[in-house]
Design an enzyme around this catalytic site. Sequence first.
Site, mmCIF file in Angstrom:
data_model
loop_
_atom_site.group_PDB
_atom_site.id
_atom_site.type_symbol
_atom_site.label_atom_id
_atom_site.label_comp_id
_atom_site.label_asym_id
_atom_site.label_seq_id
_atom_site.Cartn_x
_atom_site.Cartn_y
_atom_site.Cartn_z
ATOM 1 N N ALA A 241 0.805 -1.220 0.000
ATOM 2 C CA ALA A 241 0.000 0.000 0.000
ATOM 3 C C ALA A 241 0.843 1.277 0.000
ATOM 4 O O ALA A 241 0.297 2.375 -0.064
ATOM 5 C CB ALA A 241 -0.933 0.005 1.212
ATOM 6 N N ASP A 242 2.168 1.146 0.043
ATOM 7 C CA ASP A 242 3.027 2.323 0.113
ATOM 8 C C ASP A 242 3.025 3.067 -1.226
ATOM 9 O O ASP A 242 3.315 2.491 -2.277
ATOM 10 C CB ASP A 242 4.456 1.896 0.469
ATOM 11 C CG ASP A 242 5.364 3.083 0.697
ATOM 12 O OD1 ASP A 242 5.422 3.575 1.838
ATOM 13 O OD2 ASP A 242 6.006 3.543 -0.276
ATOM 14 N N ILE A 243 2.739 4.361 -1.175
ATOM 15 C CA ILE A 243 2.628 5.166 -2.397
ATOM 16 C C ILE A 243 3.966 5.259 -3.122
ATOM 17 O O ILE A 243 4.027 5.205 -4.355
ATOM 18 C CB ILE A 243 2.112 6.591 -2.064
ATOM 19 C CG1 ILE A 243 0.739 6.522 -1.380
ATOM 20 C CG2 ILE A 243 2.035 7.435 -3.330
ATOM 21 C CD1 ILE A 243 -0.336 5.882 -2.217
ATOM 22 N N TRP A 283 12.397 2.290 -3.249
ATOM 23 C CA TRP A 283 12.384 3.616 -2.612
ATOM 24 C C TRP A 283 13.589 4.434 -3.066
ATOM 25 O O TRP A 283 13.475 5.622 -3.368
ATOM 26 C CB TRP A 283 12.396 3.479 -1.089
ATOM 27 C CG TRP A 283 11.052 3.258 -0.477
ATOM 28 C CD1 TRP A 283 9.889 3.901 -0.775
ATOM 29 C CD2 TRP A 283 10.739 2.321 0.567
ATOM 30 N NE1 TRP A 283 8.862 3.417 0.010
ATOM 31 C CE2 TRP A 283 9.352 2.459 0.851
ATOM 32 C CE3 TRP A 283 11.479 1.399 1.302
ATOM 33 C CZ2 TRP A 283 8.702 1.716 1.807
ATOM 34 C CZ3 TRP A 283 10.828 0.631 2.269
ATOM 35 C CH2 TRP A 283 9.460 0.796 2.527
#
Length: 290
Positions: A241-243, A283
Amino acid sequence: MWKEQISVDGPYAFDRVLQRMSIDPLNHIDEGKQMVKLPYTGAKKQAVTITGIGTTQDPVFIVEGTYEEDRKEIIRHVKDLFHWNHSLNEVDLHFSSSTLSNIFDVHKGTPLVREPSVYSCLLKSIIHQQLNMAFAAVLTERFVTTYGENIEDVWFYPEPQTVAEITVEELRALQFSQRKAEYVIGVGKKILSGELELDRFPEMSDEEIIEELVKLRGVGPWTAQNVLLFGLGRMDIFPFADIGIQNALKKQFNMERKPTILEMEEWTESWRPYLSYASLYLWRSIETGK
């Protein structure tokens, strides 16, 4: 004072470690000297200094502390935090023929580095929820510098008892939302009452920890996964769910939309058992634009 020299298997890009840690203004870092100072709570609170004196291919570090009685435990702790006990070669090899191979080529030697404690990671993760990175860092800094303790130029997060006694109004004055203030104070109260035992987490499975954490008000799967990643250094965590991760995957696969959960689940099957490194490098690809 004591100091100890430690050699680590390369590749290990300490300059990238410091770059990523410098995002948090609470971290005491000198990139020119390849040095970071971290808080350590043992028999006595003390600052621990880690200085890189080697190269990416031949990494060597000097670890320094104040009190000799905690020396062995500090060395063990620092090795765990900075992932010095495990070579990254196995991770690089695993992804060398994967759909993320280009990202792993660019960021080769970037380790998964943990927060100084599970406790600080949990509080930081709750504060950072649903905020942009810049304001999240400001809010965390206000919280720690207001209620924490500075020892040898290093900030320590406030103790659970201190957090439990803070009022919502005090945190609102620091620009916390009503709910976020309640969630942070609630962590302090749960630890103080014995309902939340963070010391047990290293012996628990990922699933057991998530189940324990989501019982807390304000803690959902994203925050629990963040604690597993950066509080405990678990190796197979992927926050779907991390944008940031969604955007990184969109860019990686030249998509016009963000990927679906089903697509991500299919891709990640071949990345196991190192999903945490897939997360970290995705990331990194967004943070550096590479």
